[in-house]
Design a protein around this motif. Structure first.
Motif, PDB file in Angstrom:
ATOM      1  N   ASP A  67     101.767 -20.424 -52.807  1.00 18.17           N
ATOM      2  CA  ASP A  67     102.926 -21.234 -52.436  1.00 18.17           C
ATOM      3  C   ASP A  67     104.017 -20.258 -52.032  1.00 18.17           C
ATOM      4  N   VAL A  68     104.313 -20.168 -50.735  1.00 22.76           N
ATOM      5  CA  VAL A  68     105.259 -19.158 -50.255  1.00 22.76           C
ATOM      6  C   VAL A  68     106.695 -19.456 -50.662  1.00 22.76           C
ATOM      7  N   ARG A  69     106.939 -20.619 -51.266  1.00 20.57           N
ATOM      8  CA  ARG A  69     108.276 -20.929 -51.777  1.00 20.57           C
ATOM      9  C   ARG A  69     108.441 -20.507 -53.232  1.00 20.57           C
ATOM     10  N   ASP A  70     107.417 -19.897 -53.802  1.00 22.72           N
ATOM     11  CA  ASP A  70     107.433 -19.516 -55.210  1.00 22.72           C
ATOM     12  C   ASP A  70     107.167 -18.014 -55.320  1.00 22.72           C
ATOM     13  N   GLU A  71     108.160 -17.264 -55.813  1.00 23.96           N
ATOM     14  CA  GLU A  71     108.042 -15.807 -55.865  1.00 23.96           C
ATOM     15  C   GLU A  71     106.874 -15.359 -56.739  1.00 23.96           C
ATOM     16  N   ALA A  72     106.695 -16.004 -57.884  1.00 24.30           N
ATOM     17  CA  ALA A  72     105.599 -15.623 -58.778  1.00 24.30           C
ATOM     18  C   ALA A  72     104.247 -15.840 -58.105  1.00 24.30           C
ATOM     19  N   SER A  73     104.120 -16.917 -57.349  1.00 21.12           N
ATOM     20  CA  SER A  73     102.882 -17.202 -56.638  1.00 21.12           C
ATOM     21  C   SER A  73     102.594 -16.122 -55.596  1.00 21.12           C
ATOM     22  N   ILE A  74     103.616 -15.675 -54.898  1.00 24.56           N
ATOM     23  CA  ILE A  74     103.452 -14.627 -53.891  1.00 24.56           C
ATOM     24  C   ILE A  74     102.967 -13.336 -54.538  1.00 24.56           C
ATOM     25  N   ARG A  75     103.613 -12.947 -55.606  1.00 22.52           N
ATOM     26  CA  ARG A  75     103.253 -11.687 -56.264  1.00 22.52           C
ATOM     27  C   ARG A  75     101.845 -11.753 -56.856  1.00 22.52           C
ATOM     28  N   VAL A  92      98.740 -11.630 -41.594  1.00 20.67           N
ATOM     29  CA  VAL A  92      99.245 -12.612 -40.628  1.00 20.67           C
ATOM     30  C   VAL A  92     100.078 -13.619 -41.410  1.00 20.67           C
ATOM     31  N   ASN A  93     101.380 -13.544 -41.224  1.00 21.95           N
ATOM     32  CA  ASN A  93     102.339 -14.395 -41.927  1.00 21.95           C
ATOM     33  C   ASN A  93     102.457 -15.722 -41.189  1.00 21.95           C
ATOM     34  N   ASN A  94     101.528 -16.629 -41.466  1.00 24.19           N
ATOM     35  CA  ASN A  94     101.416 -17.851 -40.677  1.00 24.19           C
ATOM     36  C   ASN A  94     101.965 -19.095 -41.362  1.00 24.19           C
ATOM     37  N   ALA A  95     101.974 -19.150 -42.689  1.00 23.23           N
ATOM     38  CA  ALA A  95     102.375 -20.374 -43.401  1.00 23.23           C
ATOM     39  C   ALA A  95     103.760 -20.827 -42.956  1.00 23.23           C
ATOM     40  N   GLY A  96     103.873 -22.107 -42.639  1.00 20.48           N
ATOM     41  CA  GLY A  96     105.165 -22.604 -42.176  1.00 20.48           C
ATOM     42  C   GLY A  96     105.221 -24.116 -42.187  1.00 20.48           C
ATOM     43  N   CYS A  97     106.407 -24.643 -41.929  1.00 16.24           N
ATOM     44  CA  CYS A  97     106.587 -26.095 -41.855  1.00 16.24           C
ATOM     45  C   CYS A  97     107.731 -26.400 -40.906  1.00 16.24           C
ATOM     46  N   ASN A  98     107.939 -27.683 -40.652  1.00 13.88           N
ATOM     47  CA  ASN A  98     108.981 -28.099 -39.715  1.00 13.88           C
ATOM     48  C   ASN A  98     109.533 -29.446 -40.129  1.00 13.88           C
ATOM     49  N   LEU A 113     113.909 -26.510 -47.309  1.00 14.71           N
ATOM     50  CA  LEU A 113     112.455 -26.551 -47.173  1.00 14.71           C
ATOM     51  C   LEU A 113     111.984 -25.654 -46.046  1.00 14.71           C
ATOM     52  N   VAL A 114     112.601 -25.794 -44.872  1.00 20.64           N
ATOM     53  CA  VAL A 114     112.141 -25.056 -43.700  1.00 20.64           C
ATOM     54  C   VAL A 114     112.476 -23.568 -43.804  1.00 20.64           C
ATOM     55  N   LEU A 115     113.692 -23.244 -44.179  1.00 18.84           N
ATOM     56  CA  LEU A 115     114.085 -21.833 -44.259  1.00 18.84           C
ATOM     57  C   LEU A 115     113.391 -21.110 -45.403  1.00 18.84           C
ATOM     58  N   ASP A 116     113.236 -21.778 -46.540  1.00 21.37           N
ATOM     59  CA  ASP A 116     112.556 -21.144 -47.667  1.00 21.37           C
ATOM     60  C   ASP A 116     111.095 -20.872 -47.352  1.00 21.37           C
ATOM     61  N   THR A 117     110.462 -21.776 -46.623  1.00 22.75           N
ATOM     62  CA  THR A 117     109.050 -21.613 -46.274  1.00 22.75           C
ATOM     63  C   THR A 117     108.873 -20.586 -45.156  1.00 22.75           C
ATOM     64  N   ASN A 118     109.543 -20.799 -44.058  1.00 24.46           N
ATOM     65  CA  ASN A 118     109.277 -20.015 -42.852  1.00 24.46           C
ATOM     66  C   ASN A 118     109.891 -18.621 -42.874  1.00 24.46           C
ATOM     67  N   LEU A 119     111.065 -18.490 -43.450  1.00 27.89           N
ATOM     68  CA  LEU A 119     111.783 -17.213 -43.376  1.00 27.89           C
ATOM     69  C   LEU A 119     111.748 -16.455 -44.701  1.00 27.89           C
ATOM     70  N   ARG A 120     112.237 -17.063 -45.761  1.00 26.00           N
ATOM     71  CA  ARG A 120     112.215 -16.355 -47.043  1.00 26.00           C
ATOM     72  C   ARG A 120     110.783 -16.090 -47.493  1.00 26.00           C
ATOM     73  N   TYR A 159     114.312 -25.294 -37.894  1.00 20.79           N
ATOM     74  CA  TYR A 159     113.121 -24.567 -37.445  1.00 20.79           C
ATOM     75  C   TYR A 159     113.492 -23.412 -36.517  1.00 20.79           C
ATOM     76  N   THR A 160     114.372 -23.692 -35.533  1.00 18.43           N
ATOM     77  CA  THR A 160     114.763 -22.623 -34.616  1.00 18.43           C
ATOM     78  C   THR A 160     115.518 -21.518 -35.354  1.00 18.43           C
ATOM     79  N   ALA A 161     116.318 -21.891 -36.348  1.00 14.01           N
ATOM     80  CA  ALA A 161     117.009 -20.880 -37.151  1.00 14.01           C
ATOM     81  C   ALA A 161     116.003 -19.993 -37.877  1.00 14.01           C
ATOM     82  N   SER A 162     114.953 -20.617 -38.416  1.00 19.38           N
ATOM     83  CA  SER A 162     113.943 -19.845 -39.149  1.00 19.38           C
ATOM     84  C   SER A 162     113.155 -18.946 -38.215  1.00 19.38           C
ATOM     85  N   ARG A 163     112.797 -19.447 -37.037  1.00 25.75           N
ATOM     86  CA  ARG A 163     111.990 -18.656 -36.118  1.00 25.75           C
ATOM     87  C   ARG A 163     112.814 -17.569 -35.427  1.00 25.75           C
ATOM     88  N   GLY A 164     114.080 -17.851 -35.161  1.00 20.83           N
ATOM     89  CA  GLY A 164     114.953 -16.786 -34.672  1.00 20.83           C
ATOM     90  C   GLY A 164     115.099 -15.699 -35.723  1.00 20.83           C
TER      91      GLY A 164
END
Length: 266
Positions: A67-75, A92-98, A113-120, A159-164
Motif C-alpha cells: 500500500d503506497v499510502r502506508d510508510e510501514a507497508s513500503i518499508r 517501475v513506480n507505476n501504482a497510481g490513482c485518479n 488520495l491522489v497526491l499521497d498515492t501518486n507523488l508521496r 492528478y496533473t499536480a501529482s504527475r507534474g
C-alpha cells in the motif's frame, strides 16, 4: 540472438501496481526481455493469475503486498523484495490513482488520495528501493508520469499536480543518485485506455474529439509502451537520466490546427 543493449536476463524488476492495467504490460515487457519480477498490489489475491502467466514465461516471480499510502507497508515490501532476490536492479513506480472532477468540486480527501498515492508514494517507494541500489552501485528507476506531466487538462487538478510533481521529482532524484550508478527517468504515456478511464472511451464523441488532437490519429495501445520501458530499464539508456520520455502519439505538441480543413470549408 538477443541484443545485449536490451537484454535484461539476470536482472530483477520491481513493478508496483500490477494487479491490472499498464502495470501488467510494463511487467510483461520486462519479463519478455529476460527480467525476473517482483509484483505488488494492496491485495495479494489480485496478483495470482498474472503471477502464473509470468512464471509460464520461465521467470522467477514473487508477489508482495504493498500500500503506497502506508510508510510501514513500503518499508516492509522493500525489505521482503531484497530478501527474496538479494538485489533489485529495476524499479517501475507505476501504482497510481485518479479523481476526475471540476476543480470547484475537488474535496480535501480527493486531493490527499491522489497526491499521497501518486507523488508521496512514488517518492518513498523509490527511497526504500534506492537504498539497496546505492549499496550495489547500480539501479534503473522509472517513474510513471503522464502527458499531464507537461500539460494541463480541465477536470484533472490533483492528478496533473501529482504527475507534474513526478517529473520534477525525477530530475531531483537523478541529480541525487547519479553518483551511485542509478538512473532515474520518467515514462509519460499519453491517452491510453485503462481500467481507470475506460468509461471515457465509451463516449464516441469524446474519442473523436481526442483522436482529432493526436497527430497519429489514435489513442495509445498498451504495447506501444513496451520499447520505451525496456529502453529505460536496460543498458541502452545508461547515459540517460532525469528525463521525461513522452509516448503520446504527439498530443503534447499542442496538436491544434491553425488552418481550416477542406471538409470545414465545404
Amino acid at each position: 540472438m538477443s541484443n545485449p543493449l536490451f537484454d535484461l536476463t539476470g536482472q530483477v524488476a520491481l513493478v508496483t501496481g500490477t494487479s491490472r492495467g499498464l502495470g501488467q504490460y510494463f511487467a510483461r515487457a520486462l519479463a519478455n526481455a529476460g527480467a525476473d519480477l517482483i509484483l505488488t498490489s494492496r491485495k495479494l489475491e489480485t496478483l495470482a493469475l498474472f503471477e502464473a502467466e509470468m512464471k509460464a514465461l520461465g521467470r522467477c516471480v514473487v508477489s508482495l503486498e504493498l500500500d503506497v499510502r502506508d510508510e510501514a507497508s513500503i518499508r516492509s515490501m522493500a525489505a521482503e523484495a531484497e530478501t527474496a532476490f538479494g538485489q533489485i536492479h529495476i524499479l517501475v513506480n507505476n501504482a497510481g490513482c485518479n479523481v476526475r472532477k471540476p476543480a470547484v468540486d475537488v474535496t480535501w480527501d480527493d486531493w490527499n488520495l491522489v497526491l499521497d498515492t501518486n507523488l508521496r508514494g512514488s517518492f518513498f517507494v523509490a527511497q526504500s528501493v534506492a537504498r539497496g541500489m546505492i549499496h550495489h552501485g547500480y539501479g534503473r528507476i522509472i517513474n510513471i508520469g503522464s502527458v499531464t506531466s507537461v500539460a494541463g487538462y480541465a477536470g484533472l487538478g490533483p492528478y496533473t499536480a501529482s504527475r507534474g510533481g513526478i517529473r520534477q521529482l525525477t530530475m531531483s532524484l537523478a541529480a541525487d543518485w547519479g553518483k551511485h550508478g542509478i538512473t532515474v527517468n520518467c515514462l509519460a504515456p499519453g491517452w491510453f485506455k485503462t481500467a481507470q478511464n475506460r468509461v471515457m472511451y465509451e463516449d464516441e464523441g469524446w474519442v473523436e474529439y481526442l483522436v482529432e488532437r493526436i497527430p497519429l490519429k489514435r489513442p495509445g495501445q498498451p504495447n506501444d509502451l513496451d520499447g520505451a520501458i525496456v529502453f529505460l530499464a536496460s543498458e541502452s539508456s545508461r547515459y540517460v537520466t532525469g528525463q521525461t520520455l513522452l509516448v503520446d502519439g504527439g498530443i503534447s505538441t499542442g496538436a491544434l490546427r491553425a488552418t481550416v480543413s477542406q471538409k470545414e470549408k465545404k
